[in-house]
Design a protein around this motif. Structure first.
Motif, PDB file in Angstrom:
ATOM      1  N   ASP A 127       0.525  -1.327   0.346  1.00  0.00           N
ATOM      2  CA  ASP A 127      -0.445   0.034  -0.024  1.00  0.00           C
ATOM      3  C   ASP A 127       1.061   1.300  -0.545  1.00  0.00           C
ATOM      4  OD1 ASP A 127      -2.195  -2.065   0.198  1.00  0.00           O
ATOM      5  OD2 ASP A 127      -2.423  -1.093   2.815  1.00  0.00           O
TER       6      ASP A 127
ATOM      7  N   SER B  11      -9.709 -15.654  -6.588  1.00  0.00           N
ATOM      8  CA  SER B  11      -9.579 -15.248  -7.636  1.00  0.00           C
ATOM      9  C   SER B  11      -7.874 -14.740  -8.398  1.00  0.00           C
ATOM     10  CB  SER B  11     -10.085 -13.881  -8.726  1.00  0.00           C
ATOM     11  OG  SER B  11     -10.188 -13.127  -7.955  1.00  0.00           O
ATOM     12  N   ASP B  13      -5.406 -12.747 -10.886  1.00  0.00           N
ATOM     13  CA  ASP B  13      -4.921 -11.728 -11.364  1.00  0.00           C
ATOM     14  C   ASP B  13      -4.417 -12.296 -12.496  1.00  0.00           C
ATOM     15  OD1 ASP B  13      -4.642  -9.313 -12.831  1.00  0.00           O
ATOM     16  OD2 ASP B  13      -4.471  -8.167 -10.974  1.00  0.00           O
ATOM     17  N   ILE B  19      -0.687 -11.309  -8.334  1.00  0.00           N
ATOM     18  CA  ILE B  19      -1.696 -11.221  -6.982  1.00  0.00           C
ATOM     19  C   ILE B  19      -2.858 -11.705  -7.696  1.00  0.00           C
ATOM     20  CG2 ILE B  19      -2.881  -8.168  -7.355  1.00  0.00           C
ATOM     21  CD1 ILE B  19      -0.237  -8.410  -6.630  1.00  0.00           C
ATOM     22  N   ALA B  20      -3.905 -12.460  -6.204  1.00  0.00           N
ATOM     23  CA  ALA B  20      -4.858 -13.051  -6.070  1.00  0.00           C
ATOM     24  C   ALA B  20      -5.416 -12.006  -5.078  1.00  0.00           C
ATOM     25  CB  ALA B  20      -4.492 -13.926  -6.078  1.00  0.00           C
ATOM     26  N   ILE B  21      -6.920 -12.824  -5.384  1.00  0.00           N
ATOM     27  CA  ILE B  21      -8.176 -12.005  -3.812  1.00  0.00           C
ATOM     28  C   ILE B  21      -8.106 -13.134  -3.277  1.00  0.00           C
ATOM     29  CG2 ILE B  21     -10.199 -10.888  -3.605  1.00  0.00           C
ATOM     30  CD1 ILE B  21      -8.926  -9.033  -5.264  1.00  0.00           C
ATOM     31  N   GLU B  23     -10.124 -14.904   0.300  1.00  0.00           N
ATOM     32  CA  GLU B  23     -10.892 -14.258   0.996  1.00  0.00           C
ATOM     33  C   GLU B  23     -11.109 -14.890   2.410  1.00  0.00           C
ATOM     34  OE1 GLU B  23     -14.685 -13.194  -1.387  1.00  0.00           O
ATOM     35  OE2 GLU B  23     -15.527 -15.123   0.166  1.00  0.00           O
ATOM     36  N   ARG B  29      -9.305  -9.570   0.043  1.00  0.00           N
ATOM     37  CA  ARG B  29      -8.224  -8.384  -0.484  1.00  0.00           C
ATOM     38  C   ARG B  29      -7.455  -8.704  -1.407  1.00  0.00           C
ATOM     39  NH1 ARG B  29      -4.451  -4.760  -0.046  1.00  0.00           N
ATOM     40  NH2 ARG B  29      -4.199  -3.382   1.750  1.00  0.00           N
ATOM     41  N   GLN B  30      -7.048  -7.793  -2.044  1.00  0.00           N
ATOM     42  CA  GLN B  30      -5.801  -8.013  -2.545  1.00  0.00           C
ATOM     43  C   GLN B  30      -4.420  -8.782  -1.639  1.00  0.00           C
ATOM     44  OE1 GLN B  30      -5.934  -5.432  -6.807  1.00  0.00           O
ATOM     45  NE2 GLN B  30      -3.281  -5.739  -5.507  1.00  0.00           N
ATOM     46  N   ASP B  32      -0.885 -10.679  -2.359  1.00  0.00           N
ATOM     47  CA  ASP B  32       0.576 -10.644  -3.477  1.00  0.00           C
ATOM     48  C   ASP B  32       1.035 -12.082  -2.887  1.00  0.00           C
ATOM     49  OD1 ASP B  32       3.454  -9.438  -4.371  1.00  0.00           O
ATOM     50  OD2 ASP B  32       3.536 -11.852  -3.547  1.00  0.00           O
TER      51      ASP B  32
END
Lengths: 373, 90, 337
Positions: A127, B11, B13, B19-21, B23, B29-30, B32
């Protein structure tokens, strides 16, 4: 499976407690001379109090709350350096929420934010990187705090900053390495630790091997443990079994998360970006040989201390404060003359009272009656 | 010392494979994932990872988790035999 | 009319008049405002027909961000004051509203906030009968601050208050805990968490009025800043008795729980804007729950604990171990360790 509630199941907890009660009778430990288990990690301290494990366990078992909370060992002077940087023109200072309330001599970062300086709480170091990309006219300084668990994420962030040739991003490095800390702890006089509950999340990075010196040189059990009640009680069972068998090993209770060799990718990235160099001073622990974590040569351009030529502060703690004794298990928080008086969560003197993982804050927050002192 | 929470990959990217989501309880949250996956060992949607400060740090081993719990169940049914606690699943 | 608010809009001249006519009057339209007097005149007979005591309350709203999932500062400004009246047993009737607006606020933004206030007032059954607008230079305020004050009448037979709380009483919460605080923290600190997080901001009078006729309802508080934890401490101070609650009984949205796990926070300390904590006698516990459940805002209502003799607030954990619940000295901040 959600990997949380399954490990809080009250039936399983009851079963494990029965087991522990039976096993402890096979040892020589008594209420007056209990089995002292140091939980290295503040996360364990938090769970012990949150779930009341200290009161569910038989009196022959005593937890000593160890130094594994990066906020708790943060020297006051470092916060003053943070504040100096945050007050520089065109700086956005980024920190994890944990460090916001730690008092320095100039106050806390939270109070400094209240004076109008741009201090942001981040969840992920990435961030801060995003902020740097979006604010090219500003200098983004990240306060890198934490043990080996947090270092890989910071290291990857620094690597990305280098790849993207960001010149407005830097790190104030306040990382600390666990093994030198434990080594220093074990050489202190009057340490009464019979066994260690190993830090689960830190160990998922470094693996089980680095702890072997404890079982081999000091003949003390080490069990790397998860953070749910079932994990921690199961780890106590494993410690008791080792003591009964008089076989001292490093064991891994947290196999669902911790691979024996750790996370090799994470180890590699730490090695690329950081280097262990010099002795650092830690609050309550004093100077620890070889505990200083610095950015390696290749990444020195991202060192905020070099970039801003910061001042180094060294403050003497109140001679009555017993932060160090509490951290090293030589004193309980309630035996500190400041506890609950000069030092409360409302006006914390020591960092152990600031971080909710600090032994003193946990004692204060989770106490079950009026203060004894 | 470090908050680490088991999260499920929902998911990945397509444009940025690191990059993934992830949960937990419906909160995403995105994150790494480059510390737990690469082109040789890709991560798949549905897998659980341990997340700390926005990075996946470890892939959860469901078999190991079940194994840990099954030891407890065994304790309930049979005469307690803790020695089994010591033998990690090979 | 200009597209943004300027100092002229607060200056009392033509721009002020235009703003009042075209934004406030149009949205809040009612006979009180149409008189264009400096004050609203309320017939006392109307008030005395409804009860024997006047309830009067005020609050200021300074939230950042001003729009959030589940509401906005306008909705909040109406709900907050309506709820403060309702928890005292009052029938909320009239509101005043004062705006302090930062120069440069887009007119559309103000319009949306005012429309939201009008709609919420309508839903809550209250009328906004007087108001004031000030504009301050850019930087002297953050976008918009709203103050509302409200009056309502308390029916003669309703007599709630913390001094009525007795040992053995049950503590009820009207729904899931921490929704508002979790939602705002995520947005305000830009934590990047994605999910069905939404403020519970709602006017509670319709829910609460059902309890007017119930014998044995002791005291109510809406659990705003400081969360349920703060209300329990207020009940303790007000009654001289202890509040003991059970962690396992707390109703939680899964997403709020997820956020709390990730950030190491306790939902008991998060603000709510549509939840009420109620202390009732054991005799009427079932009846109260039944009534609460019959209203959409109370479907998750449940008993979370009871009143005990020892004057302290305690939380019983998952395994029955009790611990003191301190009031946090600061609002919650996310943690990594």
């Amino acid at each position: 499976m959600q990997f949380i509630d399954e490990f809080r199941d009250p039936n399983a907890v009851k079963l494990l407690l029965n087991k522990i009660n039976a096993l402890v009778k096979q040892t020589q430990f008594t209420q007056d001379s209990p089995l002292n288990i140091m939980e290295v990690c503040g996360g364990h301290t938090h769970a012990i109090f949150k779930f009341g494990l200290d009161r569910l366990l038989p009196p022959e078992i005593n937890f000593i709350h160890g130094p594994g909370c990066p906020v708790c060992v943060l020297p006051m002077g470092r916060i003053d350096t943070c504040i100096d940087i945050a007050k520089l023109p065109d700086v956005i200072f980024c920190t994890f929420g944990d460090a916001m309330r730690v008092p320095g001599q100039q106050g806390s970062l939270l109070a400094t934010r209240g004076q109008g300086y741009d201090i942001r709480i981040i969840y992920s170091p990435l961030d801060a990187l995003t902020l740097a990309k979006r604010n090219p006219q500003k200098q983004i300084v990240l306060f890198g705090l934490g043990f080996e668990t947090t270092m890989p994420g910071i290291a990857l962030t620094i690597q990305q900053a280098k790849q993207q040739q960001l010149t407005n991003f830097s790190l104030l490095c306040q990382h600390i390495s666990i093994i030198p800390t434990l080594k220093a702890l074990l050489t202190l006089p009057n340490i009464k630790i019979d066994a260690f509950l190993g830090p689960g999340h830190l160990s998922m990075i470094i693996g089980v091997k680095p702890y072997q010196f404890i079982s081999e040189n000091y003949a003390k059990p080490v069990v790397i443990s998860g953070f749910e009640p079932v994990d921690m009680l199961q780890s106590v069972v494993m410690i008791l079994m080792q003591l009964i068998r008089q076989q001292y090993l490093v064991e891994n209770q947290y196999r669902r998360i911790v691979a024996d060799q750790g996370n090799l990718l994470a180890q590699a990235v730490i090695k690329q970006v950081f280097t262990l160099q010099g002795n650092d001073e830690w609050r309550g622990l004093g100077e620890i040989l070889g505990s200083g974590v610095r950015l390696s040569k290749e990444y020195q351009e991202f060192d905020a201390e070099l970039r801003f030529n910061t001042k180094h502060y060294s403050h003497q703690d109140d001679p009555n404060a017993r932060c160090g004794d509490v951290l090293t298990g030589r004193s309980k928080p309630i035996n500190c003359p400041l506890f609950g008086k000069k030092c409360t969560p409302q006006s914390a003197y020591g960092a152990l009272m600031v971080s909710s993982e600090g032994a003193c804050a946990a004692y204060y927050q989770y106490r079950q009656g009026d203060l004894i002192c | 010392m470090c908050i680490g929470i088991p999260c499920q990959i929902v998911s990945i990217d397509n444009h940025a494979p690191n990059i993934a989501i992830a949960e937990v309880n419906g909160i995403g949250r995105q994150i790494d994932i480059s510390l737990v996956a690469n082109s040789n060992n890709p991560i798949t949607v549905g897998q659980w990872v341990l997340v700390h400060v926005g990075f996946a740090m470890s892939i959860l081993d469901e078999d190991e988790a079940k194994h840990t719990l099954s030891i407890l169940n065994a304790m309930q049914e049979e005469e307690p035999d803790v020695s089994v606690l010591f033998i990690g699943k090979e | 009319m200009l597209k943004t608010i300027s100092l002229a809009h607060g200056g009392g001249g033509l721009a002020s008049t235009q703003l009042i006519e075209q934004v406030f009057m149009r949205a809040f339209n009612n006979p009180f405002l149409q008189t264009h007097e400096d004050q609203a005149k309320i017939a006392l007979t109307e008030l005395t027909q409804l009860g024997n005591r006047l309830a009067f309350s005020t609050d200021s709203y300074v939230i950042d961000p001003i729009f959030f999932p589940g509401g906005d500062i306008g909705k909040l400004a109406v709900c907050g004051t309506v709820n403060d009246l309702a928890v005292g047993g009052a029938i909320p009737l009239y509101l005043s509203c004062g705006f302090i607006i930062e120069e440069g606020l887009p007119l559309d933004t103000l319009q949306n906030i005012v429309n939201s206030m009008a709609q919420t007032a309508k839903d809550a059954g209250v009328t906004i009968i007087t108001g004031d607008t000030k504009v301050v230079p850019h930087g002297a305020a953050d976008k918009i601050f709203i103050n509302t004050a409200g009056i309502g009448t308390i029916p003669t037979h309703v007599n709630w208050g913390m001094t009525h709380i007795k040992k053995g009483d049950k503590i009820i919460v009207s729904g899931t805990v921490g929704d508002h605080g979790a939602t705002i923290l995520n947005i305000r600190e830009k934590l990047g968490l994605i999910g069905a997080l939404s403020s519970d901001c709602a006017p509670l009078y319709q829910l609460i009025r059902q309890l007017h006729a119930i014998e044995g309802v002791r005291a109510l508080r809406d659990a705003t800043r400081g969360g349920v934890n703060a209300v329990l401490h207020e009940f303790m101070q007000g009654s001289g008795l202890g509040m003991q609650i059970k962690e396992s009984e707390l109703p939680l949205q899964p997403t709020v729980r997820g956020l709390c796990e990730l950030l190491g926070l306790d939902p008991l300390n998060f603000a709510n804007e549509g939840k009420v904590v109620i202390v009732v006698s054991p005799d009427c516990e079932q009846r109260v729950l039944q009534l609460l459940h019959s209203h959409p805002l109370g479907i998750n209502a449940c008993v979370i604990g009871e009143v005990v003799a020892k004057k302290q607030v305690t939380l019983q954990g998952l395994y029955g171990i009790e611990r003191l619940l301190d009031l946090p000295h600061n609002e919650p901040l996310p943690r990594i360790c």
